[in-house]
Design a protein around this motif. Structure first.
Motif, short mmCIF file in Angstrom:
data_model
loop_
_atom_site.label_atom_id
_atom_site.label_comp_id
_atom_site.label_asym_id
_atom_site.label_seq_id
_atom_site.Cartn_x
_atom_site.Cartn_y
_atom_site.Cartn_z
N PRO A 110 0.80 -1.23 0.00
CA PRO A 110 0.00 0.00 0.00
C PRO A 110 0.84 1.29 0.00
CG PRO A 110 -0.92 -1.58 1.53
CD PRO A 110 0.36 -2.16 1.03
N ILE A 111 1.96 1.28 0.73
CA ILE A 111 2.76 2.51 0.80
C ILE A 111 3.41 2.77 -0.56
CG2 ILE A 111 4.81 3.59 1.88
CD1 ILE A 111 2.43 3.39 3.77
N GLN A 112 3.92 1.70 -1.16
CA GLN A 112 4.51 1.82 -2.50
C GLN A 112 3.46 2.33 -3.48
OE1 GLN A 112 5.99 -2.04 -3.43
NE2 GLN A 112 7.63 -1.17 -4.67
N ALA A 113 2.23 1.85 -3.28
CA ALA A 113 1.15 2.23 -4.20
C ALA A 113 0.87 3.73 -4.11
CB ALA A 113 -0.10 1.44 -3.88
N GLU A 114 0.95 4.30 -2.89
CA GLU A 114 0.72 5.74 -2.74
C GLU A 114 1.75 6.52 -3.54
OE1 GLU A 114 0.60 7.12 1.23
OE2 GLU A 114 -1.12 5.88 1.75
N LYS A 115 2.92 5.95 -3.64
CA LYS A 115 3.98 6.63 -4.39
C LYS A 115 3.94 6.23 -5.86
CE LYS A 115 6.76 6.76 -0.27
NZ LYS A 115 7.64 5.93 0.54
N GLY A 116 2.87 5.60 -6.26
CA GLY A 116 2.69 5.22 -7.66
C GLY A 116 3.77 4.27 -8.12
N GLY A 117 4.33 3.50 -7.19
CA GLY A 117 5.36 2.55 -7.57
C GLY A 117 6.76 3.15 -7.48
N TYR A 118 6.86 4.48 -7.29
CA TYR A 118 8.18 5.11 -7.14
C TYR A 118 8.68 4.85 -5.72
CZ TYR A 118 7.27 7.67 -11.43
OH TYR A 118 7.01 8.00 -12.73
N LYS A 119 10.04 4.91 -5.57
CA LYS A 119 10.59 4.63 -4.25
C LYS A 119 10.30 5.78 -3.27
CE LYS A 119 14.81 2.86 -2.24
NZ LYS A 119 16.24 2.77 -2.39
N HIS A 120 10.29 6.99 -3.77
CA HIS A 120 10.04 8.15 -2.91
C HIS A 120 9.07 9.11 -3.58
CE1 HIS A 120 14.13 6.89 -1.57
NE2 HIS A 120 13.57 7.10 -0.39
#
Ligand code: M6R
Length: 632
Positions: free
Chosen positions: A255-265
């Motif tokens: 879910p956290i990765q998803a918030e970043k649209g797959g970007y690391k940061h």
């Protein structure tokens, strides 16, 4: 940026939508709304509230809604203040059609005029409301011609009338259990799920996290795609109605990765969002036919602007760097003297009052205490003020005579990236507008500059991949050094400062920006084989002034290489002389000199980012820094 979540399926829709909107909160918003349909009901029920989701939850507690299909929205205001009326969903005249929208309808004023003449009543200040009325009108006319059309056909015809950018979700109470979604610009994702009894359920959202807790089977719509969600499944078409095949992807992000649209940061995501941010800041403000720039929302009449004799800009940090680049743009195009102050210095330097001076404040957040204090001082000295701000309704906009909003969308990384390039874009538009009201540019010059500006997003998009790889590679050799120097001349100097600020704030490496020509007056003493020197050595070969500045900068580069300094040059494609002279060259596409900063900043942001990542730094929340500095 606005968030969209829609659902068609066997479940009670309200909890599904609220949960999805909560998971999109990271995108930023200032009001929320939900529309729900129940088969058999004549109208769709709507609940909306300004502020955070808890406000709409309270409204729903007092006036509950029940249904099996619906759509929700969190709004990041662009047109109109963040009030209950301006919150989405928006209705047509009958209340049967509702629309949620992410993006900007460029030609909404023209369409609103046309629809008003046809008898439609508008109740909000938003650009979105016209879409609901447009769909209503298309259906009404088809009905009158004796050939009624379903919702998806009406949406198709309506979107062909829109210019701008949109992600849309549309419902009609006459066609229960159906959502029509369309994409042109902002992302739209479709989810395919099954409830605990194996019954099919279908989702639409503006981003994966909004539906990830229900399904990992996702379809990403392309620009020009429409999706029709019903209880029987999903059909995809283009805007002409031709059926499309779209592949389902299994998303494995957490879910956290998803918030970043797959970007690391978030910072990396925001760097990649810059083509969109620049495009959105430009949309609706330029004519590619005439070269005219429209800044109507600035609310300072052209006659008044024409009388301005000087401009004082106050800002902090990255916004100060944008302001300094803006000085070059305004002075060059509109021939008005510009002074740029650190906002924290302005009111303590006893500035001289001039009623013909225009005050400008540049601030991403609109809440920076130093900048607000500078604005108060400007007003006390009798100046009108214009703000360039990214947050609708922020403090700075309340006392400003006019605001030019940047449409970067919420910036979450503390290090400013897309807000900076949007500020530069807004300043370029302001400089052009000023030049047009003062008659310092010919129509042909205006047209050419507007055309060049409109090409910048695609140029950034094209260079991002290559430059990213190059910067990631460079970071391997430079992440352990203690100091960096950044050099630039003319408008490239504030970009050098911004590059240095990016590096120091996220990697904690000491970095300084310097005017290239000043090196020989002291900083040359620092140069040895350990010091990386990033030089903005770009030029517009069609511009004699730019060529001259470049030649001078080239001499400065030679001074560095002669002392064994390690040069990383940012150059325009094909500058062979530099390739032979320095250790590393990062190429960017050509552009007129005043627009080169929008391209130059990309490698500087990426270099800082990859160095910080290699050093294991907390890129999105660097130590000792806050996103909004609300104390002096
Ligand atoms: O919200 P503002 O633009 O007024 O903020 C000004 C500075 O605090 C801000 O630009 C700061 O320098 C950034 N962290 C730089 O990346």
């Amino acid at each position: 940026m606005c968030g969209i979540v829609g659902y068609v399926g066997p479940k009670e829709v309200v909890p599904v939508i609220l949960e999805g909107l909560r998971r999109l909160e990271y995108r930023g918003y200032d009001s929320a709304g939900i529309a729900v349909g129940t088969p058999g009901q004549e109208k769709l029920e709507i609940r909306r509230a300004p502020g955070k989701l808890r406000n709409i939850e309270e409204v729903l507690r007092q006036h509950p809604l029940h249904g099996t299909y619906g759509i929700g929205h969190t709004r990041w205001a662009t047109h109109g203040r963040p009030t209950e009326e301006n919150a989405h969903p928006h209705r047509d005249c009958t209340g049967r059609i509702v629309v949620v929208h992410n993006g900007i309808v460029e030609n909404y004023i023209e369409l609103k005029r046309e629809l008003t003449a046809q008898g439609h009543l508008f109740v909000t200040q938003t650009d979105t409301e016209i879409i609901a009325h447009l769909i209503e009108e298309v259906q009404k006319q088809a009905e009158a011609a004796g050939t009624p059309i379903p919702l998806e056909v009406a949406v198709r015809q309506a979107v062909k009338r829109l210019t701008g950018a949109f992600a849309l979700g549309v419902l009609s109470s006459l066609e229960p259990d159906k959502i029509v979604a369309a994409r042109f610009g902002p992302p739209v994702v479709i989810g395919l799920g099954k409830d605990e009894h194996g019954q099919g359920e279908y989702f639409v959202a503006s981003d994966v996290p909004g539906i990830l807790h229900h399904t990992r089977n996702i379809i990403f719509l392309n620009d020009g795609d429409m999706a029709i969600l019903t209880l029987n499944g999903i059909a995809f078409t283009d805007f002409e109605g031709n059926p499309l095949e779209r592949k389902t992807q299994r998303v494995t992000w957490d879910p956290i990765q998803a918030e970043k649209g797959g970007y690391k940061h978030f910072m990396l995501k925001e760097i990649w969002e810059q083509p969109r941010a620049i495009r959105d800041t430009t949309l609706g403000r330029i004519s590619l036919e005439t070269g005219q720039v429209f800044l109507n929302e600035m609310a300072i009449a052209p006659e008044e602007l024409a009388k301005v004799t000087s401009i004082n800009i106050a800002a902090c940090g990255t916004s100060w760097h944008a302001a300094t680049a803006g000085k070059y743009m305004i002075e060059r195009l509109a021939r008005i003297p510009v002074e740029v102050d650190y906002a924290s210095e302005y009111r303590y330097r006893d500035p001289i009052a001039d009623p013909n001076a225009l005050g400008m404040l540049i601030t991403q957040s609109g809440e920076t205490a130093d900048t607000l204090a500078a604005q108060r001082e400007m007003i006390a000295l009798g100046s009108k003020t214009v703000a360039i701000c990214n947050v609708v309704g922020a403090m700075i906009t309340r006392d400003a005579n006019g605001t030019i909003y940047t449409h970067a969308g919420p910036e979450i990384g503390v290090a400013s990236t897309k807000a900076f390039s949007s500020q530069i874009t807004a300043l370029f538009l302001f400089a052009l507008h000023l030049a047009q009201v003062r008659g310092t540019l010919t129509p042909a010059e205006s047209l050419s500059l507007v055309d060049e500006l409109s090409r910048i997003p695609a140029k950034i998009q094209d260079m991002l991949q290559n430059v990213s790889l190059q910067c990631e590679e460079l970071a391997k050799s430079f992440s352990t050094v203690r100091d960096f120097l950044y050099l630039g001349r003319g408008i490239h100097f504030p970009i050098a400062l911004e590059g240095a600020l990016k590096l120091k704030e996220i990697s904690y490496i000491h970095a300084e920006g310097y005017p290239a020509g000043e090196m020989k007056h002291g900083p040359n003493a620092l140069i040895d084989e350990t010091l990386p020197v990033v030089v903005l050595a770009t030029q517009d070969p069609n511009d004699p002034g730019s060529r001259l500045r470049y030649e001078k900068t080239l001499s400065n580069v030679q001074e560095v290489t002669a002392r064994s300094g390690r040069v990383i040059a940012i150059a325009v494609d094909g500058q062979q002389d530099l390739v032979q002279l320095v250790e590393h060259v990062i190429s960017i596409p050509p552009a007129p000199e005043l627009l080169l900063p929008l391209l130059e900043i990309i490698p500087l942001q990426l270099l800082a980012y990859y160095i910080a990542v290699r050093r294991g730094c907390d890129v999105d929340q660097p130590r000792n820094l806050a996103k909004s500095v609300t104390v002096e």
